[in-house]
Design a protein around this motif. Structure first.
Motif, PDB file in Angstrom:
ATOM      1  N   LEU A   1       0.849  -1.184   0.000  1.00 63.79           N
ATOM      2  CA  LEU A   1       0.000   0.000   0.000  1.00 63.79           C
ATOM      3  C   LEU A   1       0.885   1.235   0.000  1.00 63.79           C
ATOM      4  CD1 LEU A   1      -2.814   1.371   0.394  1.00 63.79           C
ATOM      5  CD2 LEU A   1      -2.427   1.173   2.862  1.00 63.79           C
ATOM      6  N   ALA A   2       0.616   2.165  -0.917  1.00 65.06           N
ATOM      7  CA  ALA A   2       1.283   3.471  -0.919  1.00 65.06           C
ATOM      8  C   ALA A   2       0.323   4.487  -0.337  1.00 65.06           C
ATOM      9  CB  ALA A   2       1.690   3.864  -2.336  1.00 65.06           C
ATOM     10  N   ALA A   3       0.710   5.148   0.737  1.00 68.88           N
ATOM     11  CA  ALA A   3      -0.186   6.022   1.488  1.00 68.88           C
ATOM     12  C   ALA A   3       0.274   7.473   1.421  1.00 68.88           C
ATOM     13  CB  ALA A   3      -0.243   5.573   2.947  1.00 68.88           C
ATOM     14  N   HIS A   4      -0.681   8.384   1.422  1.00 66.74           N
ATOM     15  CA  HIS A   4      -0.357   9.811   1.446  1.00 66.74           C
ATOM     16  C   HIS A   4       0.161  10.226   2.828  1.00 66.74           C
ATOM     17  CE1 HIS A   4      -1.908  10.613  -2.541  1.00 66.74           C
ATOM     18  NE2 HIS A   4      -3.030   9.972  -2.237  1.00 66.74           N
ATOM     19  N   ASP A   5      -0.452   9.712   3.882  1.00 68.25           N
ATOM     20  CA  ASP A   5      -0.041  10.024   5.253  1.00 68.25           C
ATOM     21  C   ASP A   5       0.454   8.725   5.881  1.00 68.25           C
ATOM     22  OD1 ASP A   5       0.165  10.573   7.997  1.00 68.25           O
ATOM     23  OD2 ASP A   5      -1.496  12.005   7.947  1.00 68.25           O
ATOM     24  N   LEU A   6       1.739   8.525   5.850  1.00 64.09           N
ATOM     25  CA  LEU A   6       2.309   7.245   6.259  1.00 64.09           C
ATOM     26  C   LEU A   6       2.093   6.985   7.744  1.00 64.09           C
ATOM     27  CD1 LEU A   6       3.852   4.806   5.240  1.00 64.09           C
ATOM     28  CD2 LEU A   6       5.984   6.022   5.694  1.00 64.09           C
ATOM     29  N   ALA A   7       2.312   7.989   8.582  1.00 60.55           N
ATOM     30  CA  ALA A   7       2.178   7.788  10.026  1.00 60.55           C
ATOM     31  C   ALA A   7       0.742   7.435  10.395  1.00 60.55           C
ATOM     32  CB  ALA A   7       2.630   9.037  10.772  1.00 60.55           C
ATOM     33  N   ALA A   8      -0.221   8.134   9.823  1.00 61.11           N
ATOM     34  CA  ALA A   8      -1.624   7.863  10.118  1.00 61.11           C
ATOM     35  C   ALA A   8      -2.046   6.488   9.616  1.00 61.11           C
ATOM     36  CB  ALA A   8      -2.505   8.944   9.495  1.00 61.11           C
ATOM     37  N   THR A   9      -1.524   6.100   8.462  1.00 62.10           N
ATOM     38  CA  THR A   9      -1.867   4.791   7.909  1.00 62.10           C
ATOM     39  C   THR A   9      -1.324   3.676   8.786  1.00 62.10           C
ATOM     40  OG1 THR A   9      -1.951   5.650   5.657  1.00 62.10           O
ATOM     41  CG2 THR A   9      -1.587   3.288   5.905  1.00 62.10           C
ATOM     42  N   ARG A  10      -0.092   3.802   9.209  1.00 60.39           N
ATOM     43  CA  ARG A  10       0.465   2.779  10.089  1.00 60.39           C
ATOM     44  C   ARG A  10      -0.310   2.694  11.395  1.00 60.39           C
ATOM     45  NH1 ARG A  10       7.001   3.189   9.964  1.00 60.39           N
ATOM     46  NH2 ARG A  10       6.629   1.962  11.851  1.00 60.39           N
ATOM     47  N   ALA A  11      -0.700   3.830  11.964  1.00 63.02           N
ATOM     48  CA  ALA A  11      -1.471   3.820  13.207  1.00 63.02           C
ATOM     49  C   ALA A  11      -2.818   3.146  13.007  1.00 63.02           C
ATOM     50  CB  ALA A  11      -1.655   5.254  13.705  1.00 63.02           C
ATOM     51  N   PHE A  12      -3.439   3.361  11.848  1.00 65.61           N
ATOM     52  CA  PHE A  12      -4.740   2.742  11.561  1.00 65.61           C
ATOM     53  C   PHE A  12      -4.613   1.222  11.552  1.00 65.61           C
ATOM     54  CE2 PHE A  12      -7.832   0.895   8.699  1.00 65.61           C
ATOM     55  CZ  PHE A  12      -9.013   1.523   9.043  1.00 65.61           C
ATOM     56  N   TYR A  13      -3.633   0.695  10.838  1.00 65.06           N
ATOM     57  CA  TYR A  13      -3.509  -0.758  10.722  1.00 65.06           C
ATOM     58  C   TYR A  13      -2.978  -1.393  12.013  1.00 65.06           C
ATOM     59  CZ  TYR A  13      -4.862  -0.374   5.881  1.00 65.06           C
ATOM     60  OH  TYR A  13      -5.596  -0.126   4.736  1.00 65.06           O
ATOM     61  N   GLU A  14      -2.216  -0.656  12.771  1.00 59.72           N
ATOM     62  CA  GLU A  14      -1.825  -1.154  14.087  1.00 59.72           C
ATOM     63  C   GLU A  14      -3.056  -1.368  14.964  1.00 59.72           C
ATOM     64  OE1 GLU A  14       0.813   1.842  15.472  1.00 59.72           O
ATOM     65  OE2 GLU A  14       2.602   0.999  14.505  1.00 59.72           O
ATOM     66  N   ALA A  15      -3.990  -0.418  14.907  1.00 58.14           N
ATOM     67  CA  ALA A  15      -5.184  -0.503  15.747  1.00 58.14           C
ATOM     68  C   ALA A  15      -6.195  -1.516  15.228  1.00 58.14           C
ATOM     69  CB  ALA A  15      -5.840   0.879  15.831  1.00 58.14           C
ATOM     70  N   VAL A  16      -6.367  -1.586  13.915  1.00 58.65           N
ATOM     71  CA  VAL A  16      -7.425  -2.418  13.339  1.00 58.65           C
ATOM     72  C   VAL A  16      -6.996  -3.867  13.177  1.00 58.65           C
ATOM     73  CG1 VAL A  16      -8.874  -2.758  11.294  1.00 58.65           C
ATOM     74  CG2 VAL A  16      -8.487  -0.446  12.199  1.00 58.65           C
ATOM     75  N   LEU A  17      -5.766  -4.093  12.719  1.00 60.98           N
ATOM     76  CA  LEU A  17      -5.305  -5.448  12.441  1.00 60.98           C
ATOM     77  C   LEU A  17      -4.223  -5.931  13.403  1.00 60.98           C
ATOM     78  CD1 LEU A  17      -5.226  -5.387   8.526  1.00 60.98           C
ATOM     79  CD2 LEU A  17      -7.026  -6.235  10.034  1.00 60.98           C
ATOM     80  N   GLY A  18      -3.813  -5.079  14.326  1.00 59.52           N
ATOM     81  CA  GLY A  18      -2.817  -5.487  15.309  1.00 59.52           C
ATOM     82  C   GLY A  18      -1.421  -5.638  14.760  1.00 59.52           C
ATOM     83  N   TRP A  19      -1.140  -4.987  13.626  1.00 64.43           N
ATOM     84  CA  TRP A  19       0.172  -5.134  13.012  1.00 64.43           C
ATOM     85  C   TRP A  19       1.239  -4.351  13.772  1.00 64.43           C
ATOM     86  CZ3 TRP A  19      -1.336  -4.090   7.194  1.00 64.43           C
ATOM     87  CH2 TRP A  19      -2.022  -5.203   6.703  1.00 64.43           C
ATOM     88  N   GLU A  20       2.454  -4.859  13.701  1.00 64.37           N
ATOM     89  CA  GLU A  20       3.641  -4.122  14.098  1.00 64.37           C
ATOM     90  C   GLU A  20       4.449  -3.869  12.832  1.00 64.37           C
ATOM     91  OE1 GLU A  20       5.557  -6.591  16.951  1.00 64.37           O
ATOM     92  OE2 GLU A  20       4.102  -6.160  18.541  1.00 64.37           O
ATOM     93  N   PHE A  21       5.354  -2.909  12.891  1.00 61.76           N
ATOM     94  CA  PHE A  21       6.100  -2.548  11.692  1.00 61.76           C
ATOM     95  C   PHE A  21       7.601  -2.560  11.961  1.00 61.76           C
ATOM     96  CE2 PHE A  21       1.910  -0.799  11.006  1.00 61.76           C
ATOM     97  CZ  PHE A  21       1.683  -1.051   9.660  1.00 61.76           C
ATOM     98  N   ARG A  22       8.332  -3.008  10.964  1.00 68.34           N
ATOM     99  CA  ARG A  22       9.790  -2.917  10.993  1.00 68.34           C
ATOM    100  C   ARG A  22      10.263  -2.267   9.702  1.00 68.34           C
ATOM    101  NH1 ARG A  22      11.983  -6.529   7.505  1.00 68.34           N
ATOM    102  NH2 ARG A  22      10.972  -8.563   7.154  1.00 68.34           N
ATOM    103  N   PRO A  23      11.413  -1.604   9.727  1.00 67.84           N
ATOM    104  CA  PRO A  23      11.896  -0.948   8.503  1.00 67.84           C
ATOM    105  C   PRO A  23      12.098  -1.966   7.386  1.00 67.84           C
ATOM    106  CG  PRO A  23      13.115  -0.191  10.421  1.00 67.84           C
ATOM    107  CD  PRO A  23      12.300  -1.364  10.879  1.00 67.84           C
ATOM    108  N   GLY A  24      11.782  -1.555   6.172  1.00 61.55           N
ATOM    109  CA  GLY A  24      12.012  -2.392   5.008  1.00 61.55           C
ATOM    110  C   GLY A  24      13.240  -1.926   4.256  1.00 61.55           C
TER     111      GLY A  24
END
Length: 273
Positions: free
Chosen positions: A29-52
């Motif tokens: 997914l390419a997002a316009h607001d990266l920080a907000a997008t990551r926060a959304f998926y952390e809350a909804v799907l329980g994802w964690e993120f690591r640098p790619g």
């Protein structure tokens, strides 16, 4: 989306040996607001993120310690809607892009080099967007399916025409490739005994709503669909549909920036997609 993704041995730029040519390998997914997008998926799907390894801001979403998807920043100059995009592993992205053009599809971006391979953004002959990838990145993500619990379904006007397009472009039916089957009015791509993607007829010709034009649906398996939808609504997402079938419970969700995806809660049936 396969136990092992890629090609016959020997192509330095292609996917690693021992995998399946033309099979789905990733969603991003390419997002316009990266920080907000990551926060959304952390809350909804329980994802964690690591640098790619695909530049500043790109991150790999992790679920239960396994890579699930990639999320990166969209270039500010691109005034396009955000959308989930599936990628297919190929040996030669230049050759694949040429076959796309020859069969009535379009090449939007690339093939272009990245630190871990080469990729291109394409559209099939009905306008559904998808990507191709060649490189070591696929090796790192082998084993993605079924552990990552990601599914793909192409909704298009004619499932058989679409299957022919992708089969010719991605080499699905070549020796050592994938098997294409027809079940319950769907075309199913099977690789290594796993259902990797489904193609369904039903999109409306020239419909104004992009959700009913030909498009790839990305599905994530979750423990509780109701919990996911509640979390999405709390974070400015929307729920555009909910239903149940013999497989389980489903919901179609848009994130706060408009990217649509589906969540699936198994309910006694086989895992979809």
């Amino acid at each position: 989306m396969t136990d092992r993704l890629a090609t016959e041995a020997g192509d330095e730029d292609g996917p690693p040996s021992g995998a399946v040519l033309g099979a789905p390998c990733w969603v991003s997914l390419a997002a316009h607001d990266l920080a907000a997008t990551r926060a959304f998926y952390e809350a909804v799907l329980g994802w964690e993120f690591r640098p790619g390894g695909l530049g500043d801001g790109f991150a790999v979403a992790m679920s239960d310690g396994r890579p699930v998807a990639g999320i990166g920043a969209m270039a500010p100059t691109l005034g396009v809607a955000t959308a989930w995009l599936p990628y297919f592993g190929v040996a030669d992205p230049d050759d694949t892009a040429s076959r796309v053009r020859e069969r009535g599809g379009t090449v939007g971006v690339g093939p272009i080099p990245f630190p871990l391979g080469r990729a291109a953004l394409l559209a099939d002959s009905s306008g559904a967007a998808f990507g191709i990838w060649s490189g070591d990145l696929v090796r790192d993500w082998s084993g993605w399916h079924p552990e990552a619990k990601v599914g793909l379904r192409l909704v298009t006007r004619n499932a058989f025409d679409a299957a022919i397009f992708y089969g010719e472009v991605l080499g699905w039916t070549r020796p050592g490739g994938c098997d294409v089957r027809y079940e319950n009015e769907e075309v199913i791509l099977v690789c290594g005994g796993l259902a990797m993607a489904r193609i369904t007829s039903g999109a409306v010709e020239a419909a104004p709503d992009p959700d009913v034009r030909p498009h790839w649906q990305v599905q994530f398996t979750v423990d509780d669909v109701a919990e996911c939808t509640r979390a999405a609504l709390k974070r400015d997402g929307t729920v555009t549909g909910e239903w149940e079938d013999e497989a389980g419970r489903w919901a179609t969700v848009r994130d706060a920036q408009g990217a649509q995806f589906t969540v699936f809660e198994p309910g006694g049936g086989a895992l979809a997609g």
